[in-house]
Design a protein around this motif. Structure first.
Motif, PDB file in Angstrom:
ATOM      1  N   UNK A  13      50.360  44.844  45.454  1.00 14.03           N
ATOM      2  CA  UNK A  13      49.940  43.711  46.282  1.00 14.03           C
ATOM      3  C   UNK A  13      50.591  42.421  45.792  1.00 14.03           C
ATOM      4  N   UNK A  14      50.697  42.255  44.477  1.00 16.59           N
ATOM      5  CA  UNK A  14      51.337  41.062  43.933  1.00 16.59           C
ATOM      6  C   UNK A  14      52.821  41.018  44.304  1.00 16.59           C
ATOM      7  N   UNK A  15      53.490  42.176  44.308  1.00 11.55           N
ATOM      8  CA  UNK A  15      54.904  42.197  44.705  1.00 11.55           C
ATOM      9  C   UNK A  15      55.055  41.841  46.174  1.00 11.55           C
ATOM     10  N   UNK A  16      54.167  42.357  47.011  1.00  9.71           N
ATOM     11  CA  UNK A  16      54.213  41.993  48.424  1.00  9.71           C
ATOM     12  C   UNK A  16      53.986  40.494  48.609  1.00  9.71           C
ATOM     13  N   UNK A 109      44.702  38.850  44.464  1.00 10.31           N
ATOM     14  CA  UNK A 109      44.500  37.541  45.066  1.00 10.31           C
ATOM     15  C   UNK A 109      43.702  36.629  44.144  1.00 10.31           C
ATOM     16  N   UNK A 110      42.907  37.218  43.243  1.00 11.09           N
ATOM     17  CA  UNK A 110      42.231  36.399  42.244  1.00 11.09           C
ATOM     18  C   UNK A 110      43.229  35.732  41.314  1.00 11.09           C
ATOM     19  N   UNK A 111      44.252  36.477  40.901  1.00 11.94           N
ATOM     20  CA  UNK A 111      45.307  35.887  40.073  1.00 11.94           C
ATOM     21  C   UNK A 111      46.043  34.795  40.838  1.00 11.94           C
ATOM     22  N   UNK A 112      46.308  35.059  42.122  1.00 10.29           N
ATOM     23  CA  UNK A 112      46.940  34.023  42.945  1.00 10.29           C
ATOM     24  C   UNK A 112      46.027  32.807  43.059  1.00 10.29           C
ATOM     25  N   UNK A 117      44.405  27.264  41.993  1.00  3.61           N
ATOM     26  CA  UNK A 117      43.418  26.324  41.462  1.00  3.61           C
ATOM     27  C   UNK A 117      44.025  25.431  40.388  1.00  3.61           C
ATOM     28  N   UNK A 118      44.891  26.010  39.538  1.00  3.88           N
ATOM     29  CA  UNK A 118      45.532  25.214  38.489  1.00  3.88           C
ATOM     30  C   UNK A 118      46.413  24.135  39.098  1.00  3.88           C
ATOM     31  N   UNK A 119      47.219  24.502  40.094  1.00  6.63           N
ATOM     32  CA  UNK A 119      48.121  23.525  40.717  1.00  6.63           C
ATOM     33  C   UNK A 119      47.333  22.438  41.444  1.00  6.63           C
ATOM     34  N   UNK A 148      38.001  34.217  44.889  1.00  7.28           N
ATOM     35  CA  UNK A 148      37.744  35.658  44.820  1.00  7.28           C
ATOM     36  C   UNK A 148      36.614  36.041  45.771  1.00  7.28           C
ATOM     37  N   UNK A 149      35.588  35.202  45.859  1.00  9.04           N
ATOM     38  CA  UNK A 149      34.519  35.428  46.832  1.00  9.04           C
ATOM     39  C   UNK A 149      35.082  35.467  48.248  1.00  9.04           C
ATOM     40  N   UNK A 150      35.991  34.536  48.552  1.00  7.70           N
ATOM     41  CA  UNK A 150      36.599  34.505  49.880  1.00  7.70           C
ATOM     42  C   UNK A 150      37.420  35.764  50.133  1.00  7.70           C
ATOM     43  N   UNK A 151      38.122  36.253  49.114  1.00  9.62           N
ATOM     44  CA  UNK A 151      38.874  37.502  49.241  1.00  9.62           C
ATOM     45  C   UNK A 151      37.926  38.648  49.606  1.00  9.62           C
ATOM     46  N   UNK A 152      36.813  38.730  48.899  1.00  8.46           N
ATOM     47  CA  UNK A 152      35.850  39.806  49.150  1.00  8.46           C
ATOM     48  C   UNK A 152      35.271  39.705  50.560  1.00  8.46           C
ATOM     49  N   UNK A 153      34.911  38.501  50.981  1.00 15.02           N
ATOM     50  CA  UNK A 153      34.373  38.327  52.330  1.00 15.02           C
ATOM     51  C   UNK A 153      35.434  38.608  53.392  1.00 15.02           C
ATOM     52  N   UNK A 154      36.683  38.217  53.110  1.00 19.50           N
ATOM     53  CA  UNK A 154      37.766  38.496  54.047  1.00 19.50           C
ATOM     54  C   UNK A 154      37.999  39.988  54.210  1.00 19.50           C
ATOM     55  N   UNK A 155      37.944  40.735  53.110  1.00 24.52           N
ATOM     56  CA  UNK A 155      38.102  42.186  53.182  1.00 24.52           C
ATOM     57  C   UNK A 155      36.956  42.817  53.963  1.00 24.52           C
ATOM     58  N   UNK A 156      35.753  42.310  53.743  1.00 25.82           N
ATOM     59  CA  UNK A 156      34.594  42.841  54.460  1.00 25.82           C
ATOM     60  C   UNK A 156      34.689  42.565  55.959  1.00 25.82           C
TER      61      UNK A 156
END
Length: 251
Positions: A13-16, A109-112, A117-119, A148-156
């Motif tokens: 997923x990170x490569x994509x 996506x959490x790593x992303x 967030x840092x930037x 990460x919460x948004x990622x989880x809700x988006x997947x759901x």
């Protein structure tokens, strides 16, 4: 979950993501650009005596909200494409399990989100002089967890969409009510009783409260850690529900 399969899924997923320049730009550039807009909206408003400026109050919340919106949109569409192109169906014929796939998405996506967030925080603190009593590290942690919460809700939510347009339609259903009721516009304690009850059931309310705790207190508070635990638990629950509702293809 198989750790080896989970790591391989996260790497795929990170490569994509790395090769999708438009999505990378959306994740990295857009939050900072929106923060600039917020800054110029409120830069000339004086701060009340003994209170944070309007920009400090609003921008702190936006550091958590912008990743939430962007990650929800990107993730729901990405998973929908996995289904509509038949990629998900092929993947699930391998030893890859649903939890491996969904937690792989969550980690990738959490790593992303951490990078995002840092930037965004660097821009807010370094360019626009955002001032918080607590550390910027806690702000970054909460913003990334919110993503990460948004990622989880988006997947759901993607499990209930058949087209990308339908996936986008979940935005006003899932995201907008949480923004309106999170306490940014009206303190949650001043809302009507039934609205406060709805707000108490929405995870974004706890993310916003955690950020506000960092903004007002030099040291982490018990309320902040409680709110962080609620957001993290909500993310795990959403991932589990996403695994339970995940379909191989769109009908």
């Amino acid at each position: 979950m198989n750790p080896r399969i989970l790591a391989a899924t996260t790497g795929r997923i990170l490569r994509q993501l790395r090769h999708d320049r438009r999505t990378v730009a959306l994740l990295v550039v857009v939050p900072s650009a929106l923060l600039a807009l917020v800054y110029f909206m409120y830069v000339d408003q004086p701060a009340p005596p003994g209170q944070p400026s309007t920009f400090d109050r609003v921008a702190l919340v936006m550091l958590g909200f912008f990743p939430f919106v962007i990650m929800f949109l990107v993730t729901s569409i990405a998973m929908l494409r996995e289904r509509t192109t038949g990629t998900l169906e092929r993947l699930l014929t391998t030893p890859l399990g649903k939890l491996d796939l969904l937690f792989g998405y969550g980690i990738a996506f959490g790593l992303a989100a951490v990078v995002q967030a840092v930037i965004a925080s660097a821009v807010a603190y370094g360019v626009f002089d955002l001032d918080t009593a607590g550390s910027s590290g806690l702000v970054i942690m909460i913003a990334a967890l919110n993503a990460v919460l948004a990622v989880a809700l988006g997947l759901f939510c993607s499990a209930f969409a058949r087209t990308e347009f339908q996936a986008v339609q979940f935005m006003p259903v899932v995201v907008v009510p949480q923004l309106l009721l999170c306490g940014l516009f009206v303190p949650r304690g001043e809302m009507a009783g039934w609205l406060q009850a709805v707000s108490d059931a929405l995870p974004l309310s706890y993310a916003v409260e955690a950020l506000q705790e960092v903004g007002a207190n030099a040291e982490p508070t018990g309320t902040m850690w409680r709110d962080v635990a609620v957001v993290a638990s909500s993310a795990v629950l959403a991932l589990v529900l996403a695994a339970a509702t995940l379909r191989r293809r769109s009908g």
